[in-house]
Design an enzyme around this catalytic site. Sequence first.
Site, PDB file in Angstrom:
ATOM      1  N   GLN A 123      -1.693   1.791  -5.945  1.00 28.52           N
ATOM      2  CA  GLN A 123      -2.997   2.291  -5.517  1.00 28.52           C
ATOM      3  C   GLN A 123      -4.091   1.902  -6.508  1.00 28.52           C
ATOM      4  OE1 GLN A 123      -2.660   6.494  -4.836  1.00 28.52           O
ATOM      5  NE2 GLN A 123      -1.181   6.270  -3.186  1.00 28.52           N
ATOM      6  N   ARG A 144       0.811  -1.220   0.000  1.00 25.14           N
ATOM      7  CA  ARG A 144       0.000   0.000   0.000  1.00 25.14           C
ATOM      8  C   ARG A 144       0.843   1.269   0.000  1.00 25.14           C
ATOM      9  NH1 ARG A 144      -5.083  -0.878   3.946  1.00 25.14           N
ATOM     10  NH2 ARG A 144      -6.030   0.479   2.394  1.00 25.14           N
ATOM     11  N   ASP A 159      -5.219  -1.562  -5.506  1.00 28.01           N
ATOM     12  CA  ASP A 159      -5.476  -1.726  -4.074  1.00 28.01           C
ATOM     13  C   ASP A 159      -6.954  -1.984  -3.812  1.00 28.01           C
ATOM     14  OD1 ASP A 159      -5.446  -1.727  -1.364  1.00 28.01           O
ATOM     15  OD2 ASP A 159      -4.590   0.265  -1.102  1.00 28.01           O
ATOM     16  N   TYR A 207      -0.029   1.906   8.320  1.00 29.84           N
ATOM     17  CA  TYR A 207      -0.919   1.529   9.414  1.00 29.84           C
ATOM     18  C   TYR A 207      -0.421   2.155  10.717  1.00 29.84           C
ATOM     19  CZ  TYR A 207      -2.634  -1.968   6.132  1.00 29.84           C
ATOM     20  OH  TYR A 207      -3.164  -2.589   5.047  1.00 29.84           O
ATOM     21  N   SER A 225      -8.286  -0.634  -0.348  1.00 28.91           N
ATOM     22  CA  SER A 225      -8.725   0.755  -0.260  1.00 28.91           C
ATOM     23  C   SER A 225     -10.055   0.971  -0.963  1.00 28.91           C
ATOM     24  CB  SER A 225      -7.655   1.675  -0.865  1.00 28.91           C
ATOM     25  OG  SER A 225      -6.481   1.654  -0.083  1.00 28.91           O
TER      26      SER A 225
END
Length: 874
Positions: free
Chosen positions: A307, A301, A310, A408, A313
């Site tokens: 992206q 990520r 992903d 995270y 997400s």
Amino acid sequence: LFAITDSSNHSQRDGRSGKIHHFLLSSFSSRRKAERNTGVRIVDFNRLLFCRLTILILAKVRSLKYGSEAQRPRKVPSLQEQTAKQKKTMRAIGSALPLVLLLSPRAADGFTSPSRPAVAAGRTARRSLRSTIEDNASDEKSTVDAMSAARSINPVLPYDPADAFTDDSTGILGGPIPYADLTVGVLKETFGGENRVSLAPDSVKSLVDAGFTVVVESGAGETASFSDAAYTSVGAVTLPRNQVYTRSDILTQIRPPASDEVSKFAGKTLVSMISPSINTELYGALTEQRTNVFALDCVPRMLSRAQSYDVLSSQANIAGYRSVIEAANHFPRFFAGQMTAAGKVPPAKVLVLGVGVAGLAAIQTAKNMGAIVRAFDVRSVTKEQVESMGATFLEVEIEEDGAGSGGYAKEMSDEYKVAQAKMMLEQASDVDVIITTALIPGRKAPILVNQEMLDVMKPGSVLVDLAAANGGNVAQTQADEVITTENGVTIIGYTDLPSRLASTSSTLFGNNVAKFILSIGPQTTKEKGVFQIDLEDDAVQNMLITYAGEARFPDKITPFNPPPPPVKAEEELVEKSAEELLAEADAIQRSEFVKNAGVASVAALGLLAFGLNADGEESTSLLATFALAGLAGYQVVWGVAPALHSPLMAVTNAISGMTALGGMLLLANDSTSSSLVPDTPAHWMGAIATVLSFVNIVGGFLISGKMLDLFKRPEDPKDYFELYAVPSAILLTGLAAGYASGNLDTMSGSVAIAAAICSIGAIAGLADQKTARTGNVLGVAGVTFGLAATAADMSLAGAGTAAFEQVGLLGATGSAVGAAVASQVGPTELPQTVAAFHSLVGIAAMAGAAGEYLGNVGGLDGGTLAAIYLAVFI
């Protein structure tokens, strides 16, 4: 058999042997075709034919029954049947190749690769594995055993089968495969309550357009509102489930495979959510049966390029939105506050814990629904994101940053946790809705709302736990259940929130999957249309968890970390004395004065040159007006807050609609016709300028109001702008009285002054959010006064009734168009609509300038000609 195939005079052969050889030549009609289909370079074509014939016998290909078919009338196969037969015989080559090499060292000499023999063998081995499973000739282990046996007996096979899949020097796995040789299969989700599909029709179209063959299980998209016809219309083929398994090289689905279907993925490539750290048994089974697995939940990520692949997400964004919808469904009040004759309803207070993708989506949705939104996250970097969306960011008194690796949050200190718990307890007793989003894939979810917080929450409060699938962030969460505590608090533990918005979720998920598949190979090899697994690709290296029976997760995967920012070279600090610092300051000050004096000197020379060449006082007056307007505009625009730049652009654009004044005066000039249709080129230019300007005026102010409404908060006091109609009416009534009393010329000038003041005040009002709406109203008043003063000037110029009718008709038409366009514009389209309106002002300015020139050819002074030139040029 070798004698038959080695003969050069094939035409003299007949009977059974001739038919066999004819079939071989039709299958491999040229060396180039044979090389393309096998992926290796062929030195001796006759030896290839020998291998081909041997393979047909060893693989027990039943399509040729020599004795019986010789007497049957020949049936001409269709193109589809020919293609199917060719694919089947090609699979037979791969399954029996190790045995052919074992039987005939001479035949093996005919297969060489000038670059990477391991790549060629890897491709052959993959085909062998695929065909062995599909044709039920043997299990996948027999193929590897056969290759190992061939190597031990036949020295012409100089590599171990386990090495046939990897080129250690480049990170390449297997050989390049053209998209045209690959089939992507889309399976229907069998997990209970799962309504999504891994590839939507739009995503399938992108794969088909790239060259892939795509097969979709019948009914795969029904629960996501995608019919089989939608898939076939974009080039896919719908098949029963078992045929999708057998005909596909790459299989896609959302949920991990069910235990009773794992064996069907043997020898295939699977693109799916796997969670290998949780589903360890599934991971082991897929590895053991040599399934190549790309785990979509292992996407790096922190890789910017990833992206677009992903799925975490894209699905979290939908989950955050849907969590607010579910909360509103169970909450016993409005989200937005209301004040009615029946009473006042306060707005809901929503607390979002965890400001990731899902948290931000929840904040935006709750804010749009009118709730008072607060948010908390241990990562201090999220504060700006929260506040930019109009929510309140809660902070713990102890300063500690919780940003961890991979984007995270990390584990916080005990002291921080105590302070956080105290703050959370206070918030729990005050808010109405709590949405928790703290979840790290592959780990148990942390408890954010404990029993103590639940006990102090008000009856009717709602909690939505987005981490319910991994244990939950709330003490009493039960996965896929909605429960109510003893004190009346509702806890929603749905794990299928994206699936409750199946069509959108499938579309976004499918876009992620399609873009990832299309990136495997071209991203690093730069060869379009070719599928090539390359571990130099960070996304592939992180997501490929098992390949050819080798488990890569987690030991052989290198987590992606973005490169550190370049280190700036430390400048050597040199201490200077007070005298040296003062000398440097004097030098800087002197250079500034020299520059300013130079600019002022150039301006002075320009003014003198203008004065020497001016035609009269009118030109000087025109320049004075322009200079003062420029200075006033610069000063008021400079003070506008950056957050209000978009409304500023809209208001100034609407005021630019003053180009209508020039169009109106053009229509009044030499107005002798009684027709509503303009009768001269100058009048036509005036008509164009007028109608376009009114489109911009009305549409521009309406859009300005929409923009400013986005900044309005529920707690802001009510505006009473209707009271400003009183001074406006007084001014316009005075103008009408001036017409009746014969003082129209002086009254027109007075109203024009009011128009200028209001227009400048409108821009100044946008300097602060508190006065921005007032500024918009002043802009409307300024333009209105300007139009009224110009109408008076038209009367003084002797304009006939037809000219006023023309202005009225053009103004009404332009206003209607502007209002219609503005009413259809949504919040995200406001800036580009303002830009479009601004282009109309440019056209109106050119039309007005052209009309001025065409109506006064040869009679214009230098200042007016300069203004006309600049109007057209700018």
